[in-house]
Design a protein around this motif. Sequence first.
Motif, PDB file in Angstrom:
ATOM      1  N   ILE A 113       4.716   2.850  -0.586  1.00 28.73           N
ATOM      2  CA  ILE A 113       4.523   2.914  -2.035  1.00 28.73           C
ATOM      3  C   ILE A 113       4.960   4.272  -2.566  1.00 28.73           C
ATOM      4  CG2 ILE A 113       2.760   2.959  -3.850  1.00 28.73           C
ATOM      5  CD1 ILE A 113       1.195   0.925  -2.055  1.00 28.73           C
ATOM      6  N   SER A 114       4.562   5.333  -1.888  1.00 25.74           N
ATOM      7  CA  SER A 114       4.938   6.689  -2.317  1.00 25.74           C
ATOM      8  C   SER A 114       6.446   6.887  -2.240  1.00 25.74           C
ATOM      9  CB  SER A 114       4.230   7.725  -1.439  1.00 25.74           C
ATOM     10  OG  SER A 114       2.821   7.624  -1.568  1.00 25.74           O
ATOM     11  N   ALA A 115       7.082   6.311  -1.198  1.00 28.88           N
ATOM     12  CA  ALA A 115       8.535   6.447  -1.056  1.00 28.88           C
ATOM     13  C   ALA A 115       9.277   5.724  -2.177  1.00 28.88           C
ATOM     14  CB  ALA A 115       8.980   5.908   0.301  1.00 28.88           C
ATOM     15  N   LEU A 116       8.694   4.647  -2.684  1.00 31.04           N
ATOM     16  CA  LEU A 116       9.329   3.916  -3.780  1.00 31.04           C
ATOM     17  C   LEU A 116       9.171   4.631  -5.108  1.00 31.04           C
ATOM     18  CD1 LEU A 116      10.681   1.359  -4.970  1.00 31.04           C
ATOM     19  CD2 LEU A 116       8.390   0.344  -5.095  1.00 31.04           C
ATOM     20  N   LEU A 117       7.985   5.169  -5.360  1.00 28.97           N
ATOM     21  CA  LEU A 117       7.686   5.779  -6.661  1.00 28.97           C
ATOM     22  C   LEU A 117       7.929   7.285  -6.619  1.00 28.97           C
ATOM     23  CD1 LEU A 117       4.442   3.755  -7.425  1.00 28.97           C
ATOM     24  CD2 LEU A 117       6.735   3.351  -8.323  1.00 28.97           C
ATOM     25  N   VAL A 118       9.129   7.681  -6.274  1.00 31.76           N
ATOM     26  CA  VAL A 118       9.498   9.090  -6.212  1.00 31.76           C
ATOM     27  C   VAL A 118      10.203   9.487  -7.511  1.00 31.76           C
ATOM     28  CG1 VAL A 118       9.667   9.168  -3.705  1.00 31.76           C
ATOM     29  CG2 VAL A 118      11.651   8.458  -5.051  1.00 31.76           C
ATOM     30  N   PRO A 119      10.215  10.771  -7.842  1.00 31.04           N
ATOM     31  CA  PRO A 119      10.872  11.210  -9.088  1.00 31.04           C
ATOM     32  C   PRO A 119      12.347  10.831  -9.155  1.00 31.04           C
ATOM     33  CG  PRO A 119       9.489  12.952  -8.201  1.00 31.04           C
ATOM     34  CD  PRO A 119       9.514  11.880  -7.170  1.00 31.04           C
TER      35      PRO A 119
ATOM     36  N   PRO B 178      15.312   1.036 -13.908  1.00 29.64           N
ATOM     37  CA  PRO B 178      14.493   0.532 -15.011  1.00 29.64           C
ATOM     38  C   PRO B 178      13.105   0.133 -14.510  1.00 29.64           C
ATOM     39  CG  PRO B 178      16.673  -0.480 -15.027  1.00 29.64           C
ATOM     40  CD  PRO B 178      16.555   0.253 -13.734  1.00 29.64           C
ATOM     41  N   TRP B 179      12.095   0.378 -15.346  1.00 34.62           N
ATOM     42  CA  TRP B 179      10.734   0.086 -14.909  1.00 34.62           C
ATOM     43  C   TRP B 179      10.553  -1.355 -14.440  1.00 34.62           C
ATOM     44  CZ3 TRP B 179       6.560   1.283 -12.707  1.00 34.62           C
ATOM     45  CH2 TRP B 179       5.428   0.482 -12.814  1.00 34.62           C
ATOM     46  N   PRO B 180      11.088  -2.381 -15.119  1.00 34.74           N
ATOM     47  CA  PRO B 180      10.909  -3.750 -14.617  1.00 34.74           C
ATOM     48  C   PRO B 180      11.413  -3.929 -13.186  1.00 34.74           C
ATOM     49  CG  PRO B 180      11.678  -3.814 -16.879  1.00 34.74           C
ATOM     50  CD  PRO B 180      11.766  -2.385 -16.433  1.00 34.74           C
ATOM     51  N   GLU B 181      12.536  -3.273 -12.854  1.00 39.51           N
ATOM     52  CA  GLU B 181      13.059  -3.383 -11.493  1.00 39.51           C
ATOM     53  C   GLU B 181      12.155  -2.660 -10.494  1.00 39.51           C
ATOM     54  OE1 GLU B 181      17.091  -2.139 -11.221  1.00 39.51           O
ATOM     55  OE2 GLU B 181      17.815  -3.563 -12.743  1.00 39.51           O
ATOM     56  N   VAL B 182      11.691  -1.470 -10.871  1.00 39.57           N
ATOM     57  CA  VAL B 182      10.798  -0.710 -10.000  1.00 39.57           C
ATOM     58  C   VAL B 182       9.494  -1.483  -9.792  1.00 39.57           C
ATOM     59  CG1 VAL B 182       9.491   1.431  -9.752  1.00 39.57           C
ATOM     60  CG2 VAL B 182      11.792   1.489 -10.724  1.00 39.57           C
ATOM     61  N   ARG B 183       8.963  -2.024 -10.881  1.00 36.96           N
ATOM     62  CA  ARG B 183       7.724  -2.799 -10.786  1.00 36.96           C
ATOM     63  C   ARG B 183       7.902  -4.019  -9.888  1.00 36.96           C
ATOM     64  NH1 ARG B 183       7.175  -5.747 -15.860  1.00 36.96           N
ATOM     65  NH2 ARG B 183       8.746  -6.973 -14.726  1.00 36.96           N
ATOM     66  N   ASP B 184       9.019  -4.727 -10.042  1.00 38.76           N
ATOM     67  CA  ASP B 184       9.249  -5.912  -9.216  1.00 38.76           C
ATOM     68  C   ASP B 184       9.367  -5.546  -7.745  1.00 38.76           C
ATOM     69  OD1 ASP B 184       9.166  -7.402 -11.501  1.00 38.76           O
ATOM     70  OD2 ASP B 184      11.342  -7.687 -11.664  1.00 38.76           O
ATOM     71  N   GLN B 185      10.029  -4.426  -7.446  1.00 39.91           N
ATOM     72  CA  GLN B 185      10.104  -3.969  -6.062  1.00 39.91           C
ATOM     73  C   GLN B 185       8.717  -3.660  -5.519  1.00 39.91           C
ATOM     74  OE1 GLN B 185      13.392  -0.876  -6.820  1.00 39.91           O
ATOM     75  NE2 GLN B 185      13.741  -1.455  -4.694  1.00 39.91           N
TER      76      GLN B 185
ATOM     77  N   ARG C 240       0.766   5.897 -12.082  1.00 40.01           N
ATOM     78  CA  ARG C 240       0.433   6.758 -13.226  1.00 40.01           C
ATOM     79  C   ARG C 240       1.255   8.043 -13.197  1.00 40.01           C
ATOM     80  NH1 ARG C 240      -3.389  10.468 -13.190  1.00 40.01           N
ATOM     81  NH2 ARG C 240      -4.429   9.499 -11.403  1.00 40.01           N
ATOM     82  N   HIS C 241       1.358   8.683 -12.037  1.00 38.38           N
ATOM     83  CA  HIS C 241       2.172   9.894 -11.938  1.00 38.38           C
ATOM     84  C   HIS C 241       3.647   9.597 -12.181  1.00 38.38           C
ATOM     85  CE1 HIS C 241      -1.402  11.729 -10.120  1.00 38.38           C
ATOM     86  NE2 HIS C 241      -0.836  12.898 -10.339  1.00 38.38           N
ATOM     87  N   PHE C 242       4.110   8.464 -11.682  1.00 38.98           N
ATOM     88  CA  PHE C 242       5.503   8.072 -11.877  1.00 38.98           C
ATOM     89  C   PHE C 242       5.821   7.908 -13.362  1.00 38.98           C
ATOM     90  CE2 PHE C 242       8.776   4.770 -12.266  1.00 38.98           C
ATOM     91  CZ  PHE C 242       9.779   5.267 -11.460  1.00 38.98           C
ATOM     92  N   LEU C 243       4.955   7.229 -14.093  1.00 36.45           N
ATOM     93  CA  LEU C 243       5.178   6.998 -15.517  1.00 36.45           C
ATOM     94  C   LEU C 243       5.001   8.285 -16.324  1.00 36.45           C
ATOM     95  CD1 LEU C 243       3.381   3.549 -15.923  1.00 36.45           C
ATOM     96  CD2 LEU C 243       5.847   3.995 -15.822  1.00 36.45           C
ATOM     97  N   CYS C 244       4.079   9.129 -15.917  1.00 39.76           N
ATOM     98  CA  CYS C 244       3.894  10.417 -16.612  1.00 39.76           C
ATOM     99  C   CYS C 244       5.157  11.267 -16.534  1.00 39.76           C
ATOM    100  CB  CYS C 244       2.710  11.170 -16.013  1.00 39.76           C
ATOM    101  SG  CYS C 244       1.096  10.570 -16.533  1.00 39.76           S
ATOM    102  N   ARG C 245       5.769  11.317 -15.359  1.00 38.87           N
ATOM    103  CA  ARG C 245       7.006  12.099 -15.220  1.00 38.87           C
ATOM    104  C   ARG C 245       8.128  11.463 -16.036  1.00 38.87           C
ATOM    105  NH1 ARG C 245       5.303  12.195  -9.716  1.00 38.87           N
ATOM    106  NH2 ARG C 245       6.679  10.418  -9.311  1.00 38.87           N
ATOM    107  N   ARG C 246       8.210  10.154 -16.000  1.00 38.24           N
ATOM    108  CA  ARG C 246       9.292   9.472 -16.719  1.00 38.24           C
ATOM    109  C   ARG C 246       9.165   9.645 -18.226  1.00 38.24           C
ATOM    110  NH1 ARG C 246      11.838   3.788 -14.990  1.00 38.24           N
ATOM    111  NH2 ARG C 246      12.599   5.240 -13.422  1.00 38.24           N
TER     112      ARG C 246
END
Length: 444
Positions: free
Chosen positions: A349-355, A360-367, A400-406
């Motif tokens: 999960i951490s490897a996927l949600l990196v800076p 696009p968020w829909p693609e990241v969310r689906d992954q 949450r951290h991923f979206l905050c940075r974005r």
Amino acid sequence: MRGTGAERPVLAVTTRESEFSEGVALSGSTVESTSNGMNTTSCAKPFGISKRDVWDAYKRVKANRGAAGVDGQSIAEFEENLVSNLYKLWNRLASGSYFPPPVRRVEIPKGDGRTRPLGIPTVADRIAQMVVTRFLQPILDPQFHADSYGYRPKKSAKDALAVARKRCWRYDWVLDLDIKSFFETLDHGLLMRAVRRHTTCPWALLYIQRWLNAPTKLADGSLIERTAGTPQGGVVSPLLANLYMNRFLKHWRFTGCGEAFRAQIIAYADDFVILSRGHAVEAMMWTTAVMTKLGLILNEAKTSIRDARKERFEFLGYSFGPHYWWKNGQRYLGASPSKKSVQRIRTKISALLVPGNNGPWPEVRDQLNRLLSGWSAYFSYGTRVPAYRAVDAHVYDRVRHFLCRRHNVSRRGTSRFSFGDVFGERAVLHLMCAHNGRPPWVVR
């Protein structure tokens, strides 16, 4: 019964298969096999491999998906010229002129920081291996031990887990075993001898030997000749691994070790445990001696004897043994996702949600949801609430951290990206709610 290569089912023909089997040269020929797997047609093909065999194997490989091999060709690219590619493969298989290309090797990270080698054959080679696998599977599978669950029809890891959990109540001691580099150390001579005991089919024997001898290609382009083992990742490798392990399991059964040691084995390919009533030490000594004769070595660092009633042991990603009910602390014997399994999914999960992930968020969310769905589908057995809660907490924190940075949100972002927002409006899979059948904003 020994397989000869003469047995072939007759099934309905699809439109696309018809293009392969009738829209190319030799369209009028049929394939008939003698009792030893040789071809009796007049089209000068010595081996009784039909186009239907290749077509059915292709469909299985496509369903299994998988990465590209040394040629870099994906399944989609293979299908761009499907009829021609399948015909060439069939022509070479049926004539005995098929030689497998090198196997691409990739290193897969393990939980202890090390890596394990994974061999990736080309798409065409996977289809060829599937042809042989589909021929040998019905011959070999009936010979396998009843408590062997790995890579077998109508058996699964969950079946092995259910049996292990049940037997924890009946046996005092568990021998937790680990074979060192099992797939990489299989003795080719012993393996081929085992195959010949069950089939005289010449093309099956020929191609298995060629696959065992096929070199491995490393990331730097260098080739390594293989003198032992079968690539973990090859289509035929699980079947060959089961056959090799069956030598150990048959010896266990024929020598009466179950009665002598008051014990039972539960095996999933090379991952197995022995549950015993008071004779775990003797079972360990016997197992070590037999493994040595098979050219295998037990990993001493990961092999241990435990009191099944007082200590936990790990098997197939689960932790078995004493658990405690969270409401009143009552002790019971059960199974739950192991700490290593939880840590592995957290790492993914951490490897996927990196800076650096700018998708696009829909693609990241689906992954992310596919990752969580696959993990929870396997870890859906036994006591899983603590593990699910730990994963959910990590998902919320990382998202949450991923979206905050974005979105350049200062501080922690708990107001803008609340629990309900992440698991509700933004539709991230919440394991506890999926488990309980409730909407995500109910669980806080």
